[in-house]
Scaffold this motif. Structure first.
Motif, mmCIF file in Angstrom:
data_model
loop_
_atom_site.group_PDB
_atom_site.id
_atom_site.type_symbol
_atom_site.label_atom_id
_atom_site.label_comp_id
_atom_site.label_asym_id
_atom_site.label_seq_id
_atom_site.Cartn_x
_atom_site.Cartn_y
_atom_site.Cartn_z
ATOM 1 N N PHE A 253 0.828 -1.203 0.000
ATOM 2 C CA PHE A 253 0.000 0.000 0.000
ATOM 3 C C PHE A 253 0.864 1.255 0.000
ATOM 4 O O PHE A 253 0.543 2.253 -0.670
ATOM 5 N N SER A 254 1.968 1.223 0.721
ATOM 6 C CA SER A 254 2.870 2.370 0.741
ATOM 7 C C SER A 254 3.550 2.569 -0.610
ATOM 8 O O SER A 254 3.679 3.706 -1.097
ATOM 9 N N LEU A 255 3.993 1.479 -1.240
ATOM 10 C CA LEU A 255 4.615 1.584 -2.565
ATOM 11 C C LEU A 255 3.622 2.061 -3.614
ATOM 12 O O LEU A 255 4.006 2.723 -4.585
ATOM 13 N N LEU A 256 2.346 1.740 -3.428
ATOM 14 C CA LEU A 256 1.320 2.147 -4.383
ATOM 15 C C LEU A 256 1.206 3.666 -4.461
ATOM 16 O O LEU A 256 0.869 4.214 -5.521
ATOM 17 N N GLN A 257 1.487 4.356 -3.372
ATOM 18 C CA GLN A 257 1.402 5.813 -3.365
ATOM 19 C C GLN A 257 2.371 6.422 -4.373
ATOM 20 O O GLN A 257 2.079 7.465 -4.976
ATOM 21 N N LYS A 258 3.508 5.790 -4.590
ATOM 22 C CA LYS A 258 4.482 6.284 -5.555
ATOM 23 C C LYS A 258 4.158 5.812 -6.970
ATOM 24 O O LYS A 258 4.418 6.531 -7.935
ATOM 25 N N VAL A 259 3.631 4.597 -7.082
ATOM 26 C CA VAL A 259 3.361 4.035 -8.408
ATOM 27 C C VAL A 259 2.079 4.606 -9.008
ATOM 28 O O VAL A 259 2.029 4.933 -10.197
ATOM 29 N N SER A 260 1.027 4.708 -8.197
ATOM 30 C CA SER A 260 -0.269 5.198 -8.678
ATOM 31 C C SER A 260 -0.966 5.977 -7.564
ATOM 32 O O SER A 260 -1.755 5.414 -6.798
ATOM 33 N N PRO A 261 -0.694 7.276 -7.467
ATOM 34 C CA PRO A 261 -1.336 8.078 -6.413
ATOM 35 C C PRO A 261 -2.857 8.060 -6.490
ATOM 36 O O PRO A 261 -3.525 8.133 -5.448
ATOM 37 N N VAL A 262 -3.419 7.952 -7.698
ATOM 38 C CA VAL A 262 -4.877 7.926 -7.847
ATOM 39 C C VAL A 262 -5.459 6.688 -7.179
ATOM 40 O O VAL A 262 -6.437 6.771 -6.414
ATOM 41 N N ALA A 263 -4.887 5.519 -7.451
ATOM 42 C CA ALA A 263 -5.376 4.282 -6.838
ATOM 43 C C ALA A 263 -5.171 4.315 -5.322
ATOM 44 O O ALA A 263 -6.043 3.865 -4.562
ATOM 45 N N HIS A 264 -4.026 4.828 -4.875
ATOM 46 C CA HIS A 264 -3.755 4.904 -3.437
ATOM 47 C C HIS A 264 -4.761 5.805 -2.737
ATOM 48 O O HIS A 264 -5.290 5.460 -1.657
ATOM 49 N N LYS A 265 -5.073 6.930 -3.332
ATOM 50 C CA LYS A 265 -6.029 7.860 -2.724
ATOM 51 C C LYS A 265 -7.419 7.239 -2.647
ATOM 52 O O LYS A 265 -8.134 7.390 -1.638
ATOM 53 N N HIS A 266 -7.809 6.521 -3.693
ATOM 54 C CA HIS A 266 -9.139 5.898 -3.701
ATOM 55 C C HIS A 266 -9.258 4.831 -2.615
ATOM 56 O O HIS A 266 -10.248 4.793 -1.877
ATOM 57 N N PRO A 362 9.809 0.411 -11.767
ATOM 58 C CA PRO A 362 11.025 0.631 -10.983
ATOM 59 C C PRO A 362 10.819 0.425 -9.488
ATOM 60 O O PRO A 362 10.869 1.369 -8.693
ATOM 61 N N VAL A 363 10.615 -0.808 -9.078
ATOM 62 C CA VAL A 363 10.516 -1.160 -7.658
ATOM 63 C C VAL A 363 11.628 -2.154 -7.364
ATOM 64 O O VAL A 363 11.688 -3.237 -7.959
ATOM 65 N N THR A 364 12.526 -1.794 -6.457
ATOM 66 C CA THR A 364 13.730 -2.582 -6.202
ATOM 67 C C THR A 364 13.665 -3.269 -4.841
ATOM 68 O O THR A 364 12.819 -2.945 -4.000
ATOM 69 N N GLU A 365 14.605 -4.194 -4.632
ATOM 70 C CA GLU A 365 14.713 -4.854 -3.330
ATOM 71 C C GLU A 365 15.009 -3.844 -2.223
ATOM 72 O O GLU A 365 14.488 -3.958 -1.114
ATOM 73 N N ARG A 366 15.829 -2.853 -2.540
ATOM 74 C CA ARG A 366 16.195 -1.863 -1.527
ATOM 75 C C ARG A 366 14.970 -1.076 -1.071
ATOM 76 O O ARG A 366 14.808 -0.810 0.128
ATOM 77 N N GLN A 367 14.113 -0.706 -1.998
ATOM 78 C CA GLN A 367 12.898 0.010 -1.626
ATOM 79 C C GLN A 367 12.002 -0.857 -0.741
ATOM 80 O O GLN A 367 11.439 -0.384 0.243
ATOM 81 N N GLU A 369 12.888 -3.394 1.196
ATOM 82 C CA GLU A 369 13.481 -3.593 2.514
ATOM 83 C C GLU A 369 13.426 -2.322 3.362
ATOM 84 O O GLU A 369 13.213 -2.385 4.577
ATOM 85 N N ARG A 370 13.606 -1.180 2.727
ATOM 86 C CA ARG A 370 13.500 0.076 3.472
ATOM 87 C C ARG A 370 12.070 0.264 3.992
ATOM 88 O O ARG A 370 11.865 0.645 5.154
ATOM 89 N N GLU A 371 11.097 0.002 3.146
ATOM 90 C CA GLU A 371 9.704 0.123 3.577
ATOM 91 C C GLU A 371 9.353 -0.933 4.623
ATOM 92 O O GLU A 371 8.533 -0.691 5.518
ATOM 93 N N HIS A 372 9.993 -2.112 4.516
ATOM 94 C CA HIS A 372 9.761 -3.161 5.505
ATOM 95 C C HIS A 372 10.197 -2.700 6.896
ATOM 96 O O HIS A 372 9.497 -2.954 7.892
ATOM 97 N N LEU A 373 11.329 -2.041 6.977
ATOM 98 C CA LEU A 373 11.801 -1.548 8.272
ATOM 99 C C LEU A 373 10.849 -0.498 8.837
ATOM 100 O O LEU A 373 10.576 -0.465 10.049
ATOM 101 N N ILE A 374 10.323 0.356 7.967
ATOM 102 C CA ILE A 374 9.379 1.386 8.418
ATOM 103 C C ILE A 374 8.109 0.754 8.965
ATOM 104 O O ILE A 374 7.629 1.111 10.056
ATOM 105 N N GLN A 375 7.549 -0.203 8.215
ATOM 106 C CA GLN A 375 6.306 -0.837 8.643
ATOM 107 C C GLN A 375 6.524 -1.714 9.880
ATOM 108 O O GLN A 375 5.638 -1.812 10.738
ATOM 109 N N LEU A 376 7.685 -2.333 9.985
ATOM 110 C CA LEU A 376 7.985 -3.144 11.159
ATOM 111 C C LEU A 376 8.064 -2.272 12.404
ATOM 112 O O LEU A 376 7.575 -2.654 13.476
ATOM 113 N N ARG A 377 8.644 -1.081 12.273
ATOM 114 C CA ARG A 377 8.732 -0.169 13.401
ATOM 115 C C ARG A 377 7.330 0.297 13.832
ATOM 116 O O ARG A 377 7.024 0.380 15.020
#
Length: 525
Positions: A253-266, A362-367, A369-377
């Motif tokens: 859901f967090s990555l969706l905000q960057k890929v498709s802001p319209v879908a994320h907002k809906h 353009p969604v990478t492993e680094r993105q 894993e970074r988001e994983h740490l945020i959501q885990l926190r």
């Protein structure tokens, strides 16, 4: 976990009997050569009353798909690849599989590109085993699956597994018959996993994963690939609390905000939890969502690149299903939105379109894993520590191989044929010739001779003498001595002794190289 909704067609009628029935062979039917797309009917299909039906190239009964509310594996056929191109790809994949360690170490990008193009159907099962590390696990645990297979198993899991068997691809020739070979193997694989990981047990989403594997490989190999998926690719997905899938839902859901802001907002406005639409996608790796040709292409990339492919596919589907104001006109509420995601447009699931979108996203492993740490926190702040301590996720074949290298030793020269010192190799003519002098050495010799300091030809270096004898590298057990530090009385005889000694070593070295080459050719595919 609640029972998953989508299945490939309506459920097969439950026949009387149990899994203890006899194993049936796949005898070819009368329509074996009717067309390129069609193959013979297995005895499982005949036993269940489908003898008059035909089987497509994927193993599904023709005409049985497309029921309302169910994904249609045959909606889009596999992209036709010219036969000549297919044969070239098979040859390339055979070369990679025969030299897998070298390719993974030096040409992993090439493997990734070939997985994106699609693994040849004839080698798909074998390639999945190598990519996932299942081949290594099998070699490291010989006889383990047979041991688990012979064990009785936990009755609480056996009953649940048996009730789920007929729901897995009921119109595929392997699983159409209750008690047939496909359902028996599926039962064996799932039961073995509950014994292999008793603390995890059985989750219903593992059944379609194991079934897809069984369509491409025997039960033992399918078991170890399932182990790799559960432990390396998707760790924690099938634990009792499903905490890992909940975390990945927030990541998606967090990555969706960057890929498709319209879908994320809906989705935010409708307050739709990601678990309502992504649970089956991720836990079944889209095996019960996409057309079958697209499933195979997604799995090819998934085994090579890891869970980022699952994220990319989910983001592409959300983007094209909810990513424009026109598409949102029919999604005024939660129910309409969920239905939109459950009945996706065939266009966005089509093999060529979907794969291209997934590769370019353009969604990478680094993105991830970074988001994983945020959501885990955030999880720890609101819910406390995770109850399931799953191992860290490994992103694809490269990471798995580096974490758990294969047991294959590097081929070392070990000649079993000893030649006498004065023997010549076949095709050689006489003794090896001394090396030619370089122009620089000739000039130095002329200058030394003109000055009267040298009345003999220059002594070639021992390395060059060895090179002339066929061995560019001196043996490690014979230390080299600088001629300047040798006894002057021995310097005159050094070239002849050195050349003779190294000519003998060269013979042994050639024998070693020849045998090593033969060992490489005989390496198991």
């Amino acid at each position: 976990m609640a029972k998953s909704r989508g299945e490939n067609g309506p459920r097969a009628p439950a026949a009387e009997g149990s899994l203890s029935g006899t194993r049936e062979s796949l005898a070819p039917g009368p329509d074996a050569a009717a067309a390129d797309e069609l193959s013979s009917l297995g005895s499982d299909s005949e036993a269940n009353g489908f003898a008059e039906r035909r089987i497509d190239k994927f193993g599904f009964i023709v005409g049985s798909q497309g029921a309302e509310g169910a994904p249609c594996p045959l909606l889009h056929r596999l992209e036709e690849v010219p036969l000549e191109v297919l044969r070239q790809r098979e040859s390339k994949w055979l070369d990679m599989l025969n030299n897998w360690d070298k390719w993974m170490a030096k040409k992993h990008k090439k493997i990734r590109l070939r997985c994106q193009k699609g693994i040849p159907p004839s080698l798909r099962g074998r390639a999945w085993q190598y990519l996932s590390g299942g081949k290594v696990k099998l070699q490291q645990n010989p006889g383990k699956f047979d041991e688990l297979d012979m064990s009785p198993g936990d009755p609480k899991w056996l009953d649940v597994i048996e009730r789920d068997l007929h729901r897995q691809f009921p119109f595929h020739e392997m699983f159409v018959s209750r008690g047939g070979h496909g359902q028996q193997d599926l039962f064996r694989v799932l039961k073995a996993y509950t014994l292999y990981r008793p603390e995890e047990g059985y989750c219903q989403a593992q059944a379609p994963i194991a079934a897809v594997l069984l369509m491409h490989m025997p039960a033992e190999q399918a078991f170890w690939c399932l182990v790799q998926i559960c432990e390396k690719y998707l760790p924690g997905y099938y634990s009792e609390k499903l905490e890992a899938i909940q975390l990945d839902g927030e990541i998606l859901f967090s990555l969706l905000q960057k890929v498709s802001p319209v879908a994320h907002k809906h989705l935010s406005r409708q307050k739709i939890d990601p678990l309502l639409y992504m649970t089956e996608w991720f836990m079944c790796a889209f095996a019960r969502t996409l057309p079958w040709s697209s499933v195979l292409r997604v799995w090819d990339m998934f085994f090579c690149e890891g869970v980022k492919i699952i994220f990319r596919v989910g983001l592409v589907l959300l983007k094209h299903a909810l990513g424009s104001p026109e598409k949102l006109k029919a999604c005024q509420g939660q129910y309409e939105t969920i239905e939109q995601l459950r009945s996706l447009s065939p266009k966005i699931m089509q093999e060529a379109f979907l794969v291209q979108e997934v590769v370019e996203l353009p969604v990478t492993e680094r993105q991830i894993e970074r988001e994983h740490l945020i959501q885990l926190r955030r999880w720890q702040e609101t819910r406390g520590e995770l109850q399931c301590c799953s191992p860290p996720r490994l992103h694809g074949a490269k990471a798995i191989m580096e974490a758990e290298p294969g047991p294959w030793p590097t081929l070392q020269p070990s000649p079993s044929i000893r030649l006498p010192p004065d023997a010549l190799l076949p095709g050689s003519k006489g003794k090896p010739k001394p090396p030619r002098q370089s122009q620089k050495e000739k000039e130095q010799w002329k200058q030394a001779k003109a000055s009267g300091q040298l009345d003999k030809p220059p002594i070639p270096s021992q390395a060059k003498v060895a090179a002339a004898a066929g061995d560019a590298c001196p043996p490690q057990d014979v230390p080299l001595k600088d001629p300047a530090h040798q006894d002057p009385a021995l310097q005159d005889s050094a070239p002849q002794d050195s050349a003779h000694h190294r000519s003998q070593d060269s013979v042994h070295h050639h024998s070693q190289e020849s045998l090593t080459s033969q060992e490489s050719e005989d390496t198991y595919l």
